[in-house]
Design an enzyme around this catalytic site. Structure first.
Site, mmCIF file in Angstrom:
data_model
loop_
_atom_site.group_PDB
_atom_site.id
_atom_site.type_symbol
_atom_site.label_atom_id
_atom_site.label_comp_id
_atom_site.label_asym_id
_atom_site.label_seq_id
_atom_site.Cartn_x
_atom_site.Cartn_y
_atom_site.Cartn_z
ATOM 1 N N ASP A 19 17.186 6.594 -6.020
ATOM 2 C CA ASP A 19 16.766 6.139 -4.699
ATOM 3 C C ASP A 19 16.632 4.612 -4.779
ATOM 4 O O ASP A 19 15.701 4.085 -5.383
ATOM 5 C CB ASP A 19 15.425 6.802 -4.330
ATOM 6 C CG ASP A 19 14.933 6.417 -2.938
ATOM 7 O OD1 ASP A 19 15.375 5.384 -2.407
ATOM 8 O OD2 ASP A 19 14.091 7.152 -2.383
ATOM 9 N N ARG A 73 31.288 15.210 14.003
ATOM 10 C CA ARG A 73 30.398 15.622 12.912
ATOM 11 C C ARG A 73 31.107 15.373 11.580
ATOM 12 O O ARG A 73 30.533 14.860 10.631
ATOM 13 C CB ARG A 73 29.994 17.101 13.040
ATOM 14 C CG ARG A 73 29.233 17.561 11.804
ATOM 15 C CD ARG A 73 28.547 18.927 11.879
ATOM 16 N NE ARG A 73 28.988 19.861 12.863
ATOM 17 C CZ ARG A 73 30.128 20.585 12.783
ATOM 18 N NH1 ARG A 73 30.920 20.468 11.731
ATOM 19 N NH2 ARG A 73 30.455 21.411 13.737
ATOM 20 N N TYR A 123 8.154 8.374 -3.159
ATOM 21 C CA TYR A 123 7.956 8.426 -1.719
ATOM 22 C C TYR A 123 7.419 9.806 -1.329
ATOM 23 O O TYR A 123 7.966 10.828 -1.749
ATOM 24 C CB TYR A 123 9.294 8.136 -1.038
ATOM 25 C CG TYR A 123 9.232 8.200 0.467
ATOM 26 C CD1 TYR A 123 8.546 7.241 1.190
ATOM 27 C CD2 TYR A 123 9.848 9.230 1.159
ATOM 28 C CE1 TYR A 123 8.473 7.304 2.576
ATOM 29 C CE2 TYR A 123 9.791 9.301 2.545
ATOM 30 C CZ TYR A 123 9.104 8.336 3.243
ATOM 31 O OH TYR A 123 9.040 8.411 4.611
ATOM 32 N N LYS A 154 15.340 1.258 6.128
ATOM 33 C CA LYS A 154 14.521 0.173 5.617
ATOM 34 C C LYS A 154 15.323 -1.143 5.585
ATOM 35 O O LYS A 154 15.675 -1.651 6.613
ATOM 36 C CB LYS A 154 13.969 0.560 4.252
ATOM 37 C CG LYS A 154 13.397 2.003 4.193
ATOM 38 C CD LYS A 154 12.211 2.225 5.116
ATOM 39 C CE LYS A 154 11.837 3.700 5.306
ATOM 40 N NZ LYS A 154 11.607 4.473 4.094
HETATM 41 C C1 LIG Z 1 11.569 5.879 3.761
HETATM 42 C C2 LIG Z 1 11.970 6.329 2.427
HETATM 43 C C3 LIG Z 1 12.644 7.553 2.246
HETATM 44 C C4 LIG Z 1 12.958 8.489 3.398
HETATM 45 O O1 LIG Z 1 13.841 7.929 4.312
HETATM 46 P P1 LIG Z 1 13.824 8.231 5.887
HETATM 47 O O2 LIG Z 1 14.902 7.369 6.409
HETATM 48 O O3 LIG Z 1 12.458 7.897 6.396
HETATM 49 O O4 LIG Z 1 14.111 9.704 6.035
HETATM 50 C C5 LIG Z 1 13.021 7.886 0.961
HETATM 51 N N1 LIG Z 1 12.739 7.093 -0.093
HETATM 52 C C6 LIG Z 1 12.091 5.924 0.044
HETATM 53 C C7 LIG Z 1 11.840 5.077 -1.144
HETATM 54 C C8 LIG Z 1 11.684 5.500 1.303
HETATM 55 O O5 LIG Z 1 11.030 4.341 1.432
#
Ligand SMILES: *Cc1c(COP(=O)(O)O)cnc(C)c1O
Length: 379
Positions: free
Chosen positions: A170, A46, A98, A195
């Site tokens: 982000d 962890r 998001y 992604k």
């Molecule tokens: C998918 C996404 C998230 C969240 O991420 P997860 O891996 O699904 O928890 C946050 N911000 C953006 C822009 C995203 O496309």
């Protein structure tokens, strides 16, 4: 080291035990100690696992950061970062963001006394209007999801610095290949690694990257204390995915541009949201802070009839109807019923998320096939 070399080598070493060129999957929870407290840097997975550690170093390097931390999802990474804050603190966030980010802010952290303001960040006036002595963080998502607005990271970072609050970005949509927020004045970069970084639609993961040691210590303390870490197998898959990040994103950008241009001339299409168009309201900012415009394209249909949008979603054959983005295969999504269902209608329509808004994650297939698929579905 330049980007294409970094993705393949940065932070990685050949396995000293065997010479294996690939980072081994250390599928282990614990590590045998020579004597009490005498271990080789790894005591419990962890806290730290060698496969995850290699990925954290690699990710830090490709974001031009010093410290990386990986989590079980993008939202778990956000969860860690917001836990740096205290009750009474305030966050100013992008209003077009998001859906899951909106949900964690409003339904998880507001309960613990953290206040969130959602504002347009076309320029910094609305941010400055909301800033007060309790403001501890500005949250920027750019390009925004799904409206493809571009926020000037450098301009926001000046406001953050002048007011002594953290700027978190982000960077999921842009990827480190197109945009490096730390270089533009951000304090922390967040990724949904799920992604483009993973890139093959086979892993859910998140990451935080920063340069400041004090912030990093807090992140690692919370990562270890809350425990939302990712496993070694997933870390390996993402390390493998990242090795082709520059090649993939380059093709995503080329295909995205072709698809956006095709849509723009189609009689059934009303608006096309893609920052590469010169008439995109933030095109100049995109050109300034990004190396290219990415593979995400959104559009609406003439007449704004929900059924028309649902028909397009039904008729495409190569584009797969699915949540998520950033994988090699092209995806099509409908924010109103999918990713943004958690956002109230009134709130989402203010930002342009209307009934016929369709979002494409343009993949790396042959673009002629992608365009033919869309043409057939639209006609
Ligand atoms: C998918 C996404 C998230 C969240 O991420 P997860 O891996 O699904 O928890 C946050 N911000 C953006 C822009 C995203 O496309």
């Amino acid at each position: 080291m330049k980007f294409g070399t970094k993705v393949i080598h940065a932070g990685l070493a050949y396995d000293s035990a065997t010479g294996a060129i690939m980072t081994p999957i250390y599928q282990t929870s614990t590590y045998v100690q020579d004597g009490v407290g005498n271990h080789k840097g790894y005591a419990y997975s962890r806290t730290l696992n060698p496969t995850r550690h290699a990925l954290e170093k690699n990710l830090a390097a490709i974001e031009n950061g010093k410290f990386g931390a990986c989590f079980g999802s993008g939202l778990a990474a956000m969860d860690c970062l917001i836990k740096i804050l205290n009750p009474g603190d305030e966050v100013i966030s992008t209003n077009d963001l998001y859906g899951g980010s909106f949900r964690i802010f409003t339904t998880i952290f507001e309960k613990y006394g953290i206040k969130f303001h959602f504002v347009s960040m076309d320029d910094t006036t609305e941010i400055e209007a909301k800033i007060n002595e309790n403001t501890k963080m500005i949250w920027v998502e750019t390009p925004t999801n799904p409206m493809m607005n571009i926020i000037d990271i450098e301009a926001v970072s000046k406001v953050a610095k002048a007011n002594d609050c953290l700027l978190a970005v982000d960077n999921t949509f842009a990827t480190p290949y197109l945009q490096n927020p730390l270089d533009l004045g951000a304090d922390v970069v967040m990724h949904s690694v799920t992604k483009y970084l993973g890139g093959h639609s086979d892993v859910v993961m998140g990451a935080l990257i920063c340069n400041d040691e004090k912030i990093a210590k807090e992140i690692y303390r919370i990562q270890n204390s809350s425990g939302a870490v990712c496993g070694p197998q997933d870390s390996f898959l993402v390390l493998r995915g990242i090795k082709t990040l520059h090649l993939r994103v380059q093709r995503h950008c080329e295909n995205g541009a072709e698809v956006a241009k095709f849509l723009k001339t189609h009689p059934k299409v009303d608006k096309v949201y893609w920052p590469g168009f010169e008439d995109h309201p933030n095109h100049d900012v995109a050109k300034k802070q990004m190396n290219d415009f990415g593979g995400m394209v959104s559009f609406t249909l003439v007449g704004n009839k929900l059924d028309d949008a649902l028909n397009v979603l039904k008729k495409v054959e190569i584009f797969a109807l699915a949540e998520s983005l950033g994988g090699v295969e092209s995806l099509i999504g409908h924010p109103v019923t999918m990713t943004h269902a958690a956002i109230p209608k009134e709130e989402r329509e203010k930002t342009g998320v209307i009934d016929t808004l369709i979002r494409l994650s343009v993949g790396v297939e042959d673009v002629e096939d992608l365009i033919a698929d869309l043409a057939k579905a639209l006609n």
